[in-house]
Design a protein around this motif. Sequence first.
Motif, PDB file in Angstrom:
ATOM      1  N   ILE A 161       0.994  -1.294  -0.076  1.00 46.82           N
ATOM      2  CA  ILE A 161       0.120  -0.092   0.066  1.00 46.82           C
ATOM      3  C   ILE A 161       0.994   1.217   0.119  1.00 46.82           C
ATOM      4  CG2 ILE A 161      -1.845   1.366   1.385  1.00 46.82           C
ATOM      5  CD1 ILE A 161      -2.820  -1.148   2.101  1.00 46.82           C
ATOM      6  N   PRO A 162       1.933   1.360   0.885  1.00 46.30           N
ATOM      7  CA  PRO A 162       2.706   2.434   0.840  1.00 46.30           C
ATOM      8  C   PRO A 162       3.367   2.938  -0.481  1.00 46.30           C
ATOM      9  CG  PRO A 162       2.891   1.491   2.868  1.00 46.30           C
ATOM     10  CD  PRO A 162       2.345   0.279   2.035  1.00 46.30           C
ATOM     11  N   TYR A 163       4.053   1.708  -1.241  1.00 45.70           N
ATOM     12  CA  TYR A 163       4.609   1.926  -2.381  1.00 45.70           C
ATOM     13  C   TYR A 163       3.814   2.331  -3.492  1.00 45.70           C
ATOM     14  CZ  TYR A 163       7.792   1.398  -6.176  1.00 45.70           C
ATOM     15  OH  TYR A 163       8.704   1.436  -7.347  1.00 45.70           O
ATOM     16  N   ALA A 164       2.615   1.832  -3.421  1.00 49.41           N
ATOM     17  CA  ALA A 164       1.587   2.306  -4.455  1.00 49.41           C
ATOM     18  C   ALA A 164       1.112   3.562  -4.230  1.00 49.41           C
ATOM     19  CB  ALA A 164       0.119   1.368  -4.484  1.00 49.41           C
ATOM     20  N   LEU A 165       0.967   4.042  -2.988  1.00 43.53           N
ATOM     21  CA  LEU A 165       0.375   5.683  -2.681  1.00 43.53           C
ATOM     22  C   LEU A 165       1.421   6.376  -3.099  1.00 43.53           C
ATOM     23  CD1 LEU A 165      -1.554   5.101   0.539  1.00 43.53           C
ATOM     24  CD2 LEU A 165      -2.476   5.248  -1.747  1.00 43.53           C
ATOM     25  N   GLU A 166       2.825   6.145  -2.722  1.00 43.60           N
ATOM     26  CA  GLU A 166       3.839   7.081  -3.074  1.00 43.60           C
ATOM     27  C   GLU A 166       3.984   7.153  -4.574  1.00 43.60           C
ATOM     28  OE1 GLU A 166       7.167   5.189  -0.894  1.00 43.60           O
ATOM     29  OE2 GLU A 166       5.931   5.590   1.177  1.00 43.60           O
ATOM     30  N   LEU A 167       3.929   6.011  -5.302  1.00 43.09           N
ATOM     31  CA  LEU A 167       4.115   6.058  -6.990  1.00 43.09           C
ATOM     32  C   LEU A 167       2.947   7.004  -7.316  1.00 43.09           C
ATOM     33  CD1 LEU A 167       5.813   4.656  -8.820  1.00 43.09           C
ATOM     34  CD2 LEU A 167       3.845   3.050  -9.277  1.00 43.09           C
ATOM     35  N   ILE A 168       1.811   7.066  -6.852  1.00 43.82           N
ATOM     36  CA  ILE A 168       0.746   7.678  -7.411  1.00 43.82           C
ATOM     37  C   ILE A 168       1.124   9.329  -7.017  1.00 43.82           C
ATOM     38  CG2 ILE A 168      -1.641   8.671  -7.444  1.00 43.82           C
ATOM     39  CD1 ILE A 168      -2.404   5.573  -6.726  1.00 43.82           C
ATOM     40  N   ALA A 169       1.465   9.483  -5.670  1.00 40.03           N
ATOM     41  CA  ALA A 169       1.830  10.929  -5.357  1.00 40.03           C
ATOM     42  C   ALA A 169       2.988  11.654  -6.156  1.00 40.03           C
ATOM     43  CB  ALA A 169       2.099  11.005  -3.988  1.00 40.03           C
ATOM     44  N   LEU A 170       4.060  10.482  -6.252  1.00 43.37           N
ATOM     45  CA  LEU A 170       5.123  11.205  -7.123  1.00 43.37           C
ATOM     46  C   LEU A 170       4.953  11.653  -8.429  1.00 43.37           C
ATOM     47  CD1 LEU A 170       8.077   8.628  -6.206  1.00 43.37           C
ATOM     48  CD2 LEU A 170       7.957  11.184  -5.633  1.00 43.37           C
ATOM     49  N   ARG A 171       3.644  11.580  -9.111  1.00 39.36           N
ATOM     50  CA  ARG A 171       3.217  11.857 -10.240  1.00 39.36           C
ATOM     51  C   ARG A 171       2.738  13.356 -10.200  1.00 39.36           C
ATOM     52  NH1 ARG A 171      -0.272   6.592 -12.063  1.00 39.36           N
ATOM     53  NH2 ARG A 171       1.632   5.020 -12.469  1.00 39.36           N
ATOM     54  N   ARG A 172       2.399  14.062  -9.078  1.00 34.78           N
ATOM     55  CA  ARG A 172       2.005  15.091  -8.860  1.00 34.78           C
ATOM     56  C   ARG A 172       2.752  16.151  -7.759  1.00 34.78           C
ATOM     57  NH1 ARG A 172      -4.430  13.255  -7.395  1.00 34.78           N
ATOM     58  NH2 ARG A 172      -4.682  11.853  -9.277  1.00 34.78           N
ATOM     59  N   LEU A 173       3.857  15.295  -7.359  1.00 35.12           N
ATOM     60  CA  LEU A 173       4.590  16.276  -6.320  1.00 35.12           C
ATOM     61  C   LEU A 173       6.115  16.059  -6.847  1.00 35.12           C
ATOM     62  CD1 LEU A 173       3.631  14.856  -2.586  1.00 35.12           C
ATOM     63  CD2 LEU A 173       3.183  17.266  -3.600  1.00 35.12           C
ATOM     64  N   PRO A 174       6.847  17.421  -6.531  1.00 27.53           N
ATOM     65  CA  PRO A 174       8.162  17.216  -6.846  1.00 27.53           C
ATOM     66  C   PRO A 174       8.938  16.395  -6.103  1.00 27.53           C
ATOM     67  CG  PRO A 174       7.180  19.670  -6.834  1.00 27.53           C
ATOM     68  CD  PRO A 174       6.184  18.704  -6.111  1.00 27.53           C
ATOM     69  N   ALA A 175       9.879  15.822  -6.421  1.00 30.42           N
ATOM     70  CA  ALA A 175      10.672  14.719  -5.517  1.00 30.42           C
ATOM     71  C   ALA A 175      11.208  15.467  -4.301  1.00 30.42           C
ATOM     72  CB  ALA A 175      11.925  14.407  -6.368  1.00 30.42           C
ATOM     73  N   ALA A 176      11.545  16.898  -4.381  1.00 28.46           N
ATOM     74  CA  ALA A 176      12.016  17.295  -2.739  1.00 28.46           C
ATOM     75  C   ALA A 176      10.816  17.299  -2.054  1.00 28.46           C
ATOM     76  CB  ALA A 176      12.765  18.686  -3.432  1.00 28.46           C
ATOM     77  N   ALA A 177       9.575  17.894  -2.436  1.00 25.27           N
ATOM     78  CA  ALA A 177       8.587  17.813  -1.602  1.00 25.27           C
ATOM     79  C   ALA A 177       8.210  16.442  -1.004  1.00 25.27           C
ATOM     80  CB  ALA A 177       7.508  18.463  -2.468  1.00 25.27           C
ATOM     81  N   PHE A 178       8.240  15.576  -1.899  1.00 25.97           N
ATOM     82  CA  PHE A 178       8.143  14.077  -1.412  1.00 25.97           C
ATOM     83  C   PHE A 178       8.951  13.779  -0.271  1.00 25.97           C
ATOM     84  CE2 PHE A 178       9.202   9.496  -1.801  1.00 25.97           C
ATOM     85  CZ  PHE A 178       7.819   9.082  -1.496  1.00 25.97           C
ATOM     86  N   ALA A 179      10.432  14.131  -0.693  1.00 24.30           N
ATOM     87  CA  ALA A 179      11.486  13.854   0.445  1.00 24.30           C
ATOM     88  C   ALA A 179      11.089  14.304   1.714  1.00 24.30           C
ATOM     89  CB  ALA A 179      12.775  13.955  -0.182  1.00 24.30           C
ATOM     90  N   ILE A 180      10.519  15.570   1.772  1.00 19.54           N
ATOM     91  CA  ILE A 180      10.457  16.487   3.002  1.00 19.54           C
ATOM     92  C   ILE A 180       9.411  15.557   3.580  1.00 19.54           C
ATOM     93  CG2 ILE A 180       9.455  18.494   3.684  1.00 19.54           C
ATOM     94  CD1 ILE A 180      11.164  19.946   1.664  1.00 19.54           C
ATOM     95  N   LEU A 181       8.193  15.208   3.124  1.00 19.42           N
ATOM     96  CA  LEU A 181       7.012  14.821   3.638  1.00 19.42           C
ATOM     97  C   LEU A 181       7.394  13.267   4.166  1.00 19.42           C
ATOM     98  CD1 LEU A 181       4.186  15.498   1.033  1.00 19.42           C
ATOM     99  CD2 LEU A 181       4.186  16.007   3.499  1.00 19.42           C
ATOM    100  N   MET A 182       8.482  12.826   3.485  1.00 22.01           N
ATOM    101  CA  MET A 182       8.896  11.196   4.112  1.00 22.01           C
ATOM    102  C   MET A 182       9.722  11.455   5.450  1.00 22.01           C
ATOM    103  SD  MET A 182       7.648   8.989   2.285  1.00 22.01           S
ATOM    104  CE  MET A 182       8.454   7.550   2.531  1.00 22.01           C
ATOM    105  N   SER A 183      10.281  12.495   5.472  1.00 28.03           N
ATOM    106  CA  SER A 183      10.794  13.153   6.732  1.00 28.03           C
ATOM    107  C   SER A 183      10.117  12.937   8.137  1.00 28.03           C
ATOM    108  CB  SER A 183      11.523  14.473   6.544  1.00 28.03           C
ATOM    109  OG  SER A 183      12.482  14.459   5.725  1.00 28.03           O
ATOM    110  N   LEU A 184       8.851  13.158   7.817  1.00 30.44           N
ATOM    111  CA  LEU A 184       7.790  12.862   8.888  1.00 30.44           C
ATOM    112  C   LEU A 184       7.695  11.806   9.368  1.00 30.44           C
ATOM    113  CD1 LEU A 184       4.894  15.234   7.522  1.00 30.44           C
ATOM    114  CD2 LEU A 184       6.875  15.987   9.118  1.00 30.44           C
ATOM    115  N   ALA A 185       8.362  10.811   8.763  1.00 28.94           N
ATOM    116  CA  ALA A 185       8.397   9.273   9.474  1.00 28.94           C
ATOM    117  C   ALA A 185       8.488   9.151  10.733  1.00 28.94           C
ATOM    118  CB  ALA A 185       9.137   8.246   8.642  1.00 28.94           C
TER     119      ALA A 185
END
Length: 300
Positions: free
Chosen positions: A226-250
């Motif tokens: 599930i996480p991989y599928a959701l991240e794959l969809i999100a990466l189509r709409r988010l810049p890579a840097a923004a995605f990495a920042i969100l992942m920092s919330l882990a």
Amino acid sequence: MTTASGTAPSGARRGTTPAILLVIAGLACQEVGASLAVLLFPAVGPLGMVMLRLVFSAIVLLLIARPRVRGHSRRDWTSVALFGLVLALMNSLFYLALERLPLGVTVTIEVLGPLVLSIVAARRASAWLWALLALAGVVALGGGGWDRLDPLGVLFALGAAGSWAFYILASARVGRAFPKLDGLALAMTVGALLSLPFGIVDAGTALLRIEIVALGAAVAVLSSTIPYALELIALRRLPAAAFAILMSLAPATASLAGFIFLGQHMTWLEITGIALVIAASIGAVRSSARAAREAAEPIA
């Protein structure tokens, strides 16, 4: 995607918020899966849990990707084998750490791996300020005294952090050699095969219980599929840097999951340490992204 003026078109802006929610949902699923894994440790042990997670993740990925095994060089297969080894090692060290440390603490230490990678990638002196901030966070995470944290658990978590950094590098290499999810599916299969003997020894006869195997499959779906599928969809709409920042919330989502599902309470000093590591991760990602943009700009 941005327009010539540098602003995102209205369609992209409308897609940003759902994409952010997808990333957060993926993080939540991942930490719920980790919490469920901890609850299964008494039955199957950490290495048994690793085996169940990797085996079911590999099965799902093989069914989805149906990877082609022909037409690849020996170098490509070596990359897949190394990636699979890293997957098995990273998951094993992470679950061994979870057996001895709270979920939030384990994930915070693990995040140091990609954090160090971002600092090195930034190649600027200011990036080391984020390293110092992360160090302050790790010291605070000890609650004022590292002696109350299990030393072996900390070593396992640090090993998982180093493995995560290698995971990022190995994933990029395999991604260039194999299309779509093919490389990940094959590497996950290698990782699953490597984990089998250790997992069988650790879990023993518990693997004969249908409910345990079913819960192991649930952990695989929650923690990986599930996480991989959701991240794959999100990466189509988010810049890579923004995605990495969100992942920092882990670390924050892990601490929350540990509190809700495992009853793991944390002191204010530990919460402050987690916040400092998150801030350092965000700063390091931004510095790395800025350095990459400057390197890409032509010299006047």
